[in-house]
Design an enzyme around this catalytic site. Structure first.
Site, PDB file in Angstrom:
ATOM      1  N   SER A  45      15.938  41.784  10.442  1.00  0.00           N
ATOM      2  CA  SER A  45      15.892  41.536  11.891  1.00  0.00           C
ATOM      3  C   SER A  45      15.789  40.055  12.240  1.00  0.00           C
ATOM      4  O   SER A  45      15.963  39.686  13.393  1.00  0.00           O
ATOM      5  CB  SER A  45      14.714  42.262  12.526  1.00  0.00           C
ATOM      6  N   HIS A  49       7.659  36.987  12.954  1.00  0.00           N
ATOM      7  CA  HIS A  49       6.635  37.810  13.583  1.00  0.00           C
ATOM      8  C   HIS A  49       5.386  36.999  13.922  1.00  0.00           C
ATOM      9  O   HIS A  49       5.008  36.093  13.176  1.00  0.00           O
ATOM     10  CB  HIS A  49       6.242  38.960  12.649  1.00  0.00           C
ATOM     11  N   ARG A 310      14.349  47.249   2.499  1.00  0.00           N
ATOM     12  CA  ARG A 310      12.981  46.750   2.402  1.00  0.00           C
ATOM     13  C   ARG A 310      12.464  47.047   0.988  1.00  0.00           C
ATOM     14  O   ARG A 310      12.681  48.145   0.484  1.00  0.00           O
ATOM     15  CB  ARG A 310      12.069  47.450   3.398  1.00  0.00           C
ATOM     16  N   SER A 337       8.939  43.504   5.245  1.00  0.00           N
ATOM     17  CA  SER A 337       8.580  42.787   6.453  1.00  0.00           C
ATOM     18  C   SER A 337       7.056  42.638   6.479  1.00  0.00           C
ATOM     19  O   SER A 337       6.357  43.559   6.053  1.00  0.00           O
ATOM     20  CB  SER A 337       9.047  43.575   7.678  1.00  0.00           C
ATOM     21  N   CYS A 399      38.598  29.061  12.842  1.00  0.00           N
ATOM     22  CA  CYS A 399      38.005  30.301  13.363  1.00  0.00           C
ATOM     23  C   CYS A 399      37.961  30.177  14.881  1.00  0.00           C
ATOM     24  O   CYS A 399      37.230  29.368  15.420  1.00  0.00           O
ATOM     25  CB  CYS A 399      36.599  30.505  12.802  1.00  0.00           C
ATOM     26  N   CYS A 401      37.028  32.427  17.132  1.00  0.00           N
ATOM     27  CA  CYS A 401      35.918  33.048  17.863  1.00  0.00           C
ATOM     28  C   CYS A 401      34.700  32.124  17.912  1.00  0.00           C
ATOM     29  O   CYS A 401      33.987  32.087  18.896  1.00  0.00           O
ATOM     30  CB  CYS A 401      35.522  34.360  17.222  1.00  0.00           C
TER      31      CYS A 401
HETATM   32  C1  LIG Z   1      15.451  46.278   7.680  1.00  0.00           C
HETATM   33  C2  LIG Z   1      14.615  45.063   7.422  1.00  0.00           C
HETATM   34  C3  LIG Z   1      14.118  44.314   8.472  1.00  0.00           C
HETATM   35  C4  LIG Z   1      13.319  43.203   8.247  1.00  0.00           C
HETATM   36  N1  LIG Z   1      12.929  42.444   9.302  1.00  0.00           N
HETATM   37  C5  LIG Z   1      12.153  41.360   9.077  1.00  0.00           C
HETATM   38  C6  LIG Z   1      11.749  40.542  10.143  1.00  0.00           C
HETATM   39  O1  LIG Z   1      12.191  40.730  11.275  1.00  0.00           O
HETATM   40  N2  LIG Z   1      10.913  39.522   9.906  1.00  0.00           N
HETATM   41  C7  LIG Z   1      10.437  39.269   8.659  1.00  0.00           C
HETATM   42  O2  LIG Z   1       9.661  38.363   8.520  1.00  0.00           O
HETATM   43  N3  LIG Z   1      10.866  39.999   7.624  1.00  0.00           N
HETATM   44  C8  LIG Z   1      11.695  41.026   7.793  1.00  0.00           C
HETATM   45  N4  LIG Z   1      12.112  41.779   6.747  1.00  0.00           N
HETATM   46  C9  LIG Z   1      11.666  41.411   5.425  1.00  0.00           C
HETATM   47  C10 LIG Z   1      12.456  40.264   4.855  1.00  0.00           C
HETATM   48  O3  LIG Z   1      13.830  40.443   5.047  1.00  0.00           O
HETATM   49  C11 LIG Z   1      12.177  40.196   3.376  1.00  0.00           C
HETATM   50  O4  LIG Z   1      10.809  40.161   3.211  1.00  0.00           O
HETATM   51  C12 LIG Z   1      12.755  38.989   2.693  1.00  0.00           C
HETATM   52  O5  LIG Z   1      14.137  38.825   2.975  1.00  0.00           O
HETATM   53  C13 LIG Z   1      12.545  39.173   1.229  1.00  0.00           C
HETATM   54  O6  LIG Z   1      13.117  38.120   0.546  1.00  0.00           O
HETATM   55  P1  LIG Z   1      13.154  38.171  -1.004  1.00  0.00           P
HETATM   56  O7  LIG Z   1      13.632  36.851  -1.436  1.00  0.00           O
HETATM   57  O8  LIG Z   1      11.893  38.688  -1.531  1.00  0.00           O
HETATM   58  O9  LIG Z   1      14.208  39.332  -1.365  1.00  0.00           O
HETATM   59  P2  LIG Z   1      15.779  39.292  -1.496  1.00  0.00           P
HETATM   60  O10 LIG Z   1      16.416  38.578  -0.400  1.00  0.00           O
HETATM   61  O11 LIG Z   1      16.212  40.694  -1.729  1.00  0.00           O
HETATM   62  O12 LIG Z   1      15.989  38.427  -2.794  1.00  0.00           O
HETATM   63  C14 LIG Z   1      15.841  38.932  -4.079  1.00  0.00           C
HETATM   64  C15 LIG Z   1      16.968  38.396  -4.882  1.00  0.00           C
HETATM   65  O13 LIG Z   1      16.769  38.686  -6.239  1.00  0.00           O
HETATM   66  C16 LIG Z   1      18.004  38.937  -6.844  1.00  0.00           C
HETATM   67  N5  LIG Z   1      17.737  39.700  -8.069  1.00  0.00           N
HETATM   68  C17 LIG Z   1      17.200  40.916  -8.168  1.00  0.00           C
HETATM   69  N6  LIG Z   1      17.116  41.285  -9.445  1.00  0.00           N
HETATM   70  C18 LIG Z   1      17.621  40.273 -10.173  1.00  0.00           C
HETATM   71  C19 LIG Z   1      17.833  40.061 -11.558  1.00  0.00           C
HETATM   72  N7  LIG Z   1      17.466  40.986 -12.454  1.00  0.00           N
HETATM   73  N8  LIG Z   1      18.375  38.910 -11.977  1.00  0.00           N
HETATM   74  C20 LIG Z   1      18.736  37.936 -11.069  1.00  0.00           C
HETATM   75  N9  LIG Z   1      18.562  38.105  -9.750  1.00  0.00           N
HETATM   76  C21 LIG Z   1      18.011  39.248  -9.306  1.00  0.00           C
HETATM   77  C22 LIG Z   1      18.729  39.724  -5.809  1.00  0.00           C
HETATM   78  O14 LIG Z   1      20.127  39.680  -5.995  1.00  0.00           O
HETATM   79  C23 LIG Z   1      18.298  39.005  -4.525  1.00  0.00           C
HETATM   80  O15 LIG Z   1      19.187  38.004  -4.138  1.00  0.00           O
HETATM   81  C24 LIG Z   1      12.966  42.864   6.944  1.00  0.00           C
HETATM   82  C25 LIG Z   1      13.493  43.591   5.881  1.00  0.00           C
HETATM   83  C26 LIG Z   1      14.340  44.657   6.110  1.00  0.00           C
HETATM   84  C27 LIG Z   1      14.963  45.374   4.991  1.00  0.00           C
END
Ligand SMILES: Cc1cc2nc3c(=O)[nH]c(=O)nc-3n(C[C@H](O)[C@H](O)[C@H](O)COP(=O)(O)OP(=O)(O)OC[C@H]3O[C@@H](n4cnc5c(N)ncnc54)[C@H](O)[C@@H]3O)c2cc1C
Ligand SMILES: Cc1cc2nc3c(=O)[nH]c(=O)nc-3n(C[C@H](O)[C@H](O)[C@H](O)COP(=O)(O)OP(=O)(O)OC[C@H]3O[C@@H](n4cnc5c(N)ncnc54)[C@H](O)[C@@H]3O)c2cc1C
Lengths: 494, 427
Positions: A45, A49, A310, A337, A399, A401
Site C-alpha cells: 500500500s 503508517h 505479506r 506491514s 512514454c 502517458c
Molecule cells: C498487501 C501488503 C500491504 C502492505 N502495506 C504496507 C504499508 O502500507 N505500509 C508499510 O509500512 N508496510 C506495508 N506492507 C509491508 C511491506 O511491504 C513489507 O514489510 C516490506 O516490503 C518488506 O520488505 P522486505 O525487504 O522484508 O521483503 P521483500 O521486499 O519481499 O524482500 C525480500 C527479498 O528477498 C529476496 N529473496 C528471498 N529469498 C531469497 C534467496 N534465497 N536468495 C536471494 N534472495 C532472496 C526476494 O526476492 C526479495 O526481493 C505491506 C505488505 C503487503 C503484502
C-alpha cells in the site's frame, strides 16, 4: 570472504546494506531476482503508517513509530518522493465510533504524535468524496505515502556507491555455518562471510531454519489491489482506512505519490510463496468493500491490478536481531506491514548490532546518494527548456502517458544499478507506468535497452528469468501452413 | 523562453486526420499552418497497417495503410505544407498557446489562431479490464504487436489467444497466422463481433480461426512468461462468466483488442469538454469544441472504422477552422442557443452533440453506433418530438459506424431545440 552477506534486496535488505556501508565492513547483498524491490516491496500500500495500529510493546509498534519519524529525512536525503498526506480511519456507523477512541488510546500508548478525532462535518470538509455512511474519523497527522521501489533502488544504489556489492540474479539455494563462517550457496558459487543478515522476505524462515534451532514459520498472506488512473489522484487527500469491524478489516483507498489511486488490499493465506496472481474474487471484494468509502469508484479507469505477499510470521511480530543460538546471524524476518514504515528504524538498529558484533567503526567519509535529476514531467517550462537545450534526448518523448523523454530512459539504464529489464526501466523512469501501461513505449524502450546493453531485443525480459517479451524475429518463424485465405504475399515475410 | 511564434492554424497529429485537415485548409487559402507529429514520420497508425482495404471510398481503389497515408503525405509535400515530426505537443492552453518539444528545435511555444486536434486514439490495456491472474510477460495490445511485427520484424508470440474481435484483433489474427504463429482462438465478450463483417470473414473464417462469441478470458496463468489463459462463456444478460464453462487454453501470448480510447489528454489541458460516451470532445456540426477556435477530427473525436471517413471528416474540420480564423465571431445569429443532438433508443455516441446556429450546411452529417445488432432496422430522427426522417437499414451492428445525413429543410432550424436519433426494429 565478506564481512557481511545480506540475503534479500527488498526495502529491508537495501536499507540495511546502506546503513552497513557507513561502517568499515565489506558488504554483499544477494538478490535472487533481476532487480531489487522485486518482492513484496514492489507491491504494497506504500503507506507510512502513523503507528496506532500495532500492539503496544511489540517490535512492530516500536519500529513503526521510530521509522515514521525517520522517513521524511531519509526520502529527502535520497531525493525520492514522500508526502505526509495524513491518514484517516473512518467509522461508517455510530457503533464504530467508540472503536476510534480505542485506537487513539493505543496510539498514544505507542507514542504516536498528532492523533485526534474529527466529526462527520470536518471529515466531509476534508474529504468530500467520502461515502454517505461515514460518521467520523481518527485523524493521524503523521501518516504519509512514499514510493517503495524508488526508495529501495536509491538505498541499494547509495550502498553500492559506498562500496557494497549488489549481486542480482543470485538466489541463495542453501546456507550453512562452518567454523564461524557463513557460506551461502548460489548458482554462481559460494559466498562466504563473517555475519549474515536474513532479509529474505517470505523466505526468511527457510534461511533461518537452516541455521538456527529457534525456528519459525512464515506464511504468505496475499493482498490484491486495483489502481486507478492519475486523473483521479485528487479524489482523496488522505489515506482512507475503514474502521475494522467484526465483518472484516476493510480496505483502504489512498492517493500515491505519483497521483494514481490504490484500492485494497485483501488478505488470503496461500501455500505458494511466489503466487502473486490476482483473482476474480479478490478484485471483486476490493471493489465491493471500497465502495463503502467511495461509492462512485470510476471503474472504467483502472490501469492495473496487482498483488503482494505479506510475510506473516507465526510469532505475530517482527523478528529482529541476532539469533540466540547462532552468533552472527541477524534476522529481519516476518516483516509484514508496517515493515516499509519501519525499514529505516530496523536498518539503523540492525546495522549497529552487526557492526558491534564485528567490532567495526564508521568510515571517515561517506559518499552522498546518487544525484538524480528532477523528472521532466515535474519540471517547469524554464527547466524543461534548459534540459532540452543541454541534451536533445530530452526533446524526444518516449512514454507519452508519463512524459518520459529518451534522456531519462537512457539515464535509467546507464546509472549505477541501472535497469536491465522493461520493468527495471519502468521503476526507474516511470515509462510504461501510466494509463496505457507501456502499449506505446514498450517497443521503443526495448530498442533503447537493446542498444545500450548490447543485447538483442529478443533476449530482453520484463523482469528477468524466462519473462521474455518477444519470441524471435520474423526470419526465425516456421513456414505458415497453407490456408484458404490469402494475405498479400510478399509482405508476409520480412 | 524564445519568442512565441504566431501561426494561424496548428494541427496536432500528422495521421490521416491531421493531413487531410491540413490539405483542405491549405487549398482553401490558409498558408500560415503547421502540422506537429510526435513520430519520426507522418502517417499515424496507418504506417503499421500494412494490410489492404484502405481507400475504397476516397480513392476508389484498395490500398494498404502506408500507401493510403502516402497519398496524403505526397499532397502535403507537393504543396509545401509545413510539418514538423519527432515533435511532441505537451500542452495546449485554453487561449490556444501550444507548447511542444523536439530534439531538433527544443522546447517551443506557438500562439495558434485556431487548433485542430488530430491525436488519434490509444488502446485499452489489460488493467482497464482488471483480468485476474499474473502480470507476466506475453500480454500486449494488438496494436503494439502490430507495430512489432510490421515495423520491426519482431515476433511477440507463437501460440496466441486474442481477446476482443475488433478490427485490429481480427487483422492481427490473420497477420500472426501468416507469419507462422498459431492463433488458437479469438475470444469476444459480446454475442457479436465488434469488427467489420468483411474482416471476420477474411481474417478468421478463411483461416479456420475459431471466433468464440459470448466468451471472455477470466484468468491469466504464467509466472514469468504466459503459459495459458482460462476462458469461459458469459451470461448474455449480465456478461458474467457462467460457472462450469471454464476452459484452459495453453498459449504463450495473449493479445488484447479490447477497445480504443480517443487520446484526449491535450484536449483536457485546453479545457475541452469530453463526451462520456465517445470519450472524445463534444463538438458542433463544424467540429468545433466548446473551446473557441479548437476543432477536433479523426479518432481523437470518435473511433472510426474506416480511414476514408476520417479523411472526409477531417477535411471538413480544416475548412471550418479556416472559416473560424477568418471570422471568429461567425455569421449573424451564431450566439443563439444551439440545437442539442441526443442519443435516442438504441443509439450510442452521436456526433456532433450540438448544432450551432445559423444551421448550416443544408445537410447535417450525423454519425453514431447502434447499441446492439439490429436487423431490418429503421433509423428515426426526431426534432422536438416530431419524426422528420426515417431510413431503413438491412442490418446495423456496433462494429460499423452508422451515418445519416439530415436535410435541414425537414424542420424549422430557427425554432428547433433538440434532435434525437433512434434505432428501431421495423414492424
Ligand atoms: C498487501 C501488503 C500491504 C502492505 N502495506 C504496507 C504499508 O502500507 N505500509 C508499510 O509500512 N508496510 C506495508 N506492507 C509491508 C511491506 O511491504 C513489507 O514489510 C516490506 O516490503 C518488506 O520488505 P522486505 O525487504 O522484508 O521483503 P521483500 O521486499 O519481499 O524482500 C525480500 C527479498 O528477498 C529476496 N529473496 C528471498 N529469498 C531469497 C534467496 N534465497 N536468495 C536471494 N534472495 C532472496 C526476494 O526476492 C526479495 O526481493 C505491506 C505488505 C503487503 C503484502
Ligand atoms: C490497427 C488498426 C487497423 C485499422 N484497419 C483499418 C482498415 O483496414 N481500413 C480502414 O479504412 N481503416 C482502418 N483503421 C482505421 C484508421 O487507420 C484510423 O481510423 C486512422 O488512422 C485514424 O486517423 P487519425 O489521424 O485520427 O489517427 P492516427 O492515425 O492515430 O494519427 C494520430 C497522430 O497524432 C499523433 N499525435 C498524437 N498525440 C500527439 C501529440 N501530443 N503531439 C504530436 N503528435 C501527436 C500520433 O503520433 C499520430 O501520428 C485501422 C486502425 C487501426 C489502429
Amino acid at each position: 570472504m565478506f564481512d557481511v552477506t545480506i540475503i534479500g534486496g527488498g526495502v529491508i535488505g537495501a536499507a540495511i546494506a546502506r546503513e552497513l556501508a557507513r561502517y568499515r565492513l565489506s558488504v554483499v547483498l544477494l538478490e535472487r531476482k533481476s532487480d531489487v524491490a522485486e518482492g513484496t516491496t514492489k507491491a504494497n500500500s506504500a503507506i507510512i503508517h502513523a503507528g496506532y495500529d500495532a500492539k503496544p510493546g511489540s517490535q512492530k509498534a516500536r519500529t513503526n513509530v521510530a521509522g515514521n519519524a525517520l522517513f521524511e529525512g531519509w526520502c529527502a536525503e535520497l531525493d525520492v518522493p514522500f508526502r505526509r498526506n495524513t491518514s484517516l480511519v473512518v467509522a461508517f456507523s455510530d457503533d464504530d465510533l467508540p472503536g476510534l477512541e480505542d485506537l487513539v488510546a493505543r496510539g498514544r500508548e505507542n507514542g504516536v504524535p498528532g492523533l485526534s478525532l474529527i466529526d462527520e462535518a470536518e471529515l466531509r470538509r476534508r474529504e468530500p468524496n467520502i461515502g454517505p455512511k461515514a460518521r467520523g474519523a481518527l485523524l493521524a497527522e503523521t501518516g504519509g505515502i512514499c514510493c517503495p521501489y524508488e526508495l529501495t533502488i536509491s538505498l541499494a544504489t547509495h550502498a553500492l556507491l559506498n562500496g557494497a556489492e549488489i549481486r542480482l540474479n543470485t538466489p541463495v539455494t542453501a546456507v550453512r555455518r562452518e567454523n564461524g563462517v557463513f557460506v551461502c550457496q548460489t548458482p554462481q558459487g559460494p559466498v562466504a562471510s563473517r555475519a549474515l543478515v536474513n532479509a529474505a522476505g517470505v523466505y526468511a524462515d527457510t534461511i533461518n531454519n537452516q541455521l538456527s534451532e529457534d525456528t519459525f514459520t512464515i506464511t504468505a498472506r496475499r493482498g490484491e489491489y486495483l489502481m486507478l488512473d492519475k486523473r483521479f489522484g485528487p479524489a482523496f487527500q488522505a489515506t482512507i482506512f475503514q474502521m475494522p469491524t467484526p465483518m472484516g478489516k476493510g480496505v483502504l483507498i489512498t492517493p500515491t505519490v505519483e497521483d494514481t489511486v490504490i484500492l485494497g488490499p485483501t488478505a488470503e493465506d496461500i501455500e505458494d510463496k511466489d503466487d502473486v496472481r490476482t483473482t476474480a474474487g479478490g478484485l471483486d471484494q476490493v471493489l465491493r468493500v471500497a465502495a463503502l468509502s467511495w461509492p462512485q469508484i470510476p471503474t472504467r479507469h483502472f490501469i492495473t491490478a496487482f498483488a503482494g505477499l505479506r510475510a506473516h510470521c507465526d510469532r505475530n511480530d517482527f523478528i529482529l536481531g541476532e539469533a540466540a543460538d547462532v552468533p552472527g546471524l541477524f534476522n529481519a524476518a516476518g516483516i509484514e506491514s508496517p515493515g516499509l514504515t519501519a525499514a529505516p528504524a530496523i536498518a539503523v538498529e540492525l546495522a549497529g548490532q552487526v557492526a558491534d558484533r564485528l567490532s567495526a567503526g564508521k568510515k571517515d567519509s561517506f559518499k552522498p546518494p546518487y544525484a538524480t535529476r528532477k523528472p521532466f514531467r515535474l519540471m517547469n517550462q524554464a527547466e524543461r527548456e534548459t534540459a532540452v537545450a543541454a541534451d536533445p534526448a530530452y526533446g524526444r518523448i518516449i512514454c507519452r502517458c508519463e512524459s518520459v523523454p529518451e534522456a531519462e530512459i537512457l539515464e535509467a539504464i546507464r546509472r549505477p544499478l541501472g535497469a536491465t529489464t522493461l520493468d527495471g526501466v519502468k521503476r526507474r523512469a516511470r515509462a510504461g507506468m501510466g494509463r496505457c501501461q507501456g502499449g506505446f513505449c514498450a517497443p521503443r524502450v526495448l530498442e533503447l535497452l537493446s542498444r545500450e546493453l548490447g543485447v538483442p531485443q529478443t533476449e530482453l525480459t520484463k523482469f528477468g528469468g524466462a519473462s521474455r517479451i518477444l519470441c524471435g524475429t520474423l526470419g526465425e518463424m516456421p513456414e505458415p501452413q497453407p490456408r484458404a485465405g490469402q494475405e498479400r504475399t510478399g509482405e508476409t515475410h520480412a | 523562453m524564445p519568442e512565441i511564434r504566431k501561426i494561424d492554424l496548428v494541427i496536432i497529429g500528422g495521421g490521416p486526420a491531421g493531413l487531410a485537415a491540413a490539405v483542405a485548409a491549405w487549398d482553401d487559402g490558409c498558408h500560415s499552418l503547421l502540422v506537429l507529429e510526435r513520430d519520426v514520420r507522418l502517417g499515424g497508425i496507418l504506417q503499421q497497417c500494412i494490410h489492404n482495404g484502405f481507400g475504397l471510398h476516397v480513392f476508389h481503389e484498395e490500398l494498404t495503410g502506408p500507401e493510403y497515408a502516402d497519398r496524403y503525405i505526397r499532397q502535403v509535400q507537393e504543396r509545401g505544407i509545413p510539418f514538423q515530426c519527432d515533435t511532441m505537443v505537451l500542452d495546449i492552453s485554453p487561449q490556444r498557446l501550444v507548447t511542444a518539444v523536439s530534439p531538433a528545435h527544443g522546447l517551443v511555444q506557438i500562439q495558434a489562431g485556431a487548433i485542430i486536434l488530430a491525436m488519434g486514439c490509444r488502446e485499452r490495456p489489460r488493467g482497464a479490464l482488471a483480468i485476474p491472474g499474473t502480470n507476466c510477460a506475453g500480454i500486449m495490445t494488438t496494436g503494439t504487436a502490430q507495430r512489432l511485427v510490421n515495423l520491426e520484424s519482431l515476433v511477440p508470440g507463437r501460440r496466441i489467444v486474442i481477446l476482443g474481435s475488433g478490427d485490429i484483433g481480427l487483422i492481427m489474427a490473420r497477420r500472426m497466422t501468416c507469419i507462422g504463429a498459431k492463433v488458437l482462438a479469438c475470444v469476444e465478450l459480446m454475442p457479436f463481433s465488434s469488427g467489420l463483417t468483411r474482416n471476420v470473414v477474411q481474417c478468421l473464417h478463411d483461416y479456420d480461426i475459431p471466433l468464440l462469441l459470448s466468451h471472455t478470458v477470466i484468468a491469466i496463468e504464467g509466472r514469468e512468461r504466459l503459459t495459458g489463459v482460462t476462458i469461459a462463456e458469459v451470461d448474455l444478460a449480465t456478461r458474467k462468466p457462467i460457472p462450469g464453462t471454464e476452459e484452459q487454453i495453453a498459449c504463450d501470448t495473449l493479445l488484447l483488442s479490447v477497445g480504443l480510447i480517443p487520446e484526449n489528454e491535450l484536449s483536457l489541458s485546453a479545457g475541452v469538454s469530453l463526451s462520456e460516451v465517445t470519450q472524445g470532445p463534444l463538438v458542433d456540426q463544424n467540429l468545433l469544441t466548446d473551446v473557441p477556435g479548437v476543432f477536433a477530427c479523426g479518432n481523437v473525436l470518435h473511433v472510426h472504422d474506416l480511414v476514408d471517413e476520417v479523411s472526409e471528416e477531417s477535411a471538413r474540420a480544416g475548412l471550418a477552422a479556416l472559416a473560424w480564423i477568418r471570422d471568429p465571431a461567425g455569421p449573424a445569429g451564431s450566439s443563439l442557443e444551439p440545437i442539442r443532438v441526443r442519443d435516442g433508443k438504441g443509439v450510442r455516441g452521436i456526433v456532433p452533440q450540438q448544432i450551432s446556429r445559423p444551421v448550416q450546411p443544408p445537410k447535417l452529417h450525423l454519425t453514431f453506433r447502434p447499441d446492439a445488432v439490429y436487423k431490418q432496422a429503421t433509423i428515426r430522427v426526431e426534432v422536438d418530438g416530431e419524426t422528420v426522417l426515417r431510413q431503413k437499414r438491412l442490418i446495423m451492428t456496433p462494429g460499423e459506424m452508422a451515418v445519416v445525413d439530415l436535410p435541414t429543410g425537414r424542420f424549422d432550424p430557427a425554432s428547433a431545440r433538440e434532435i434525437t436519433v433512434h434505432v428501431e426494429v421495423s414492424a
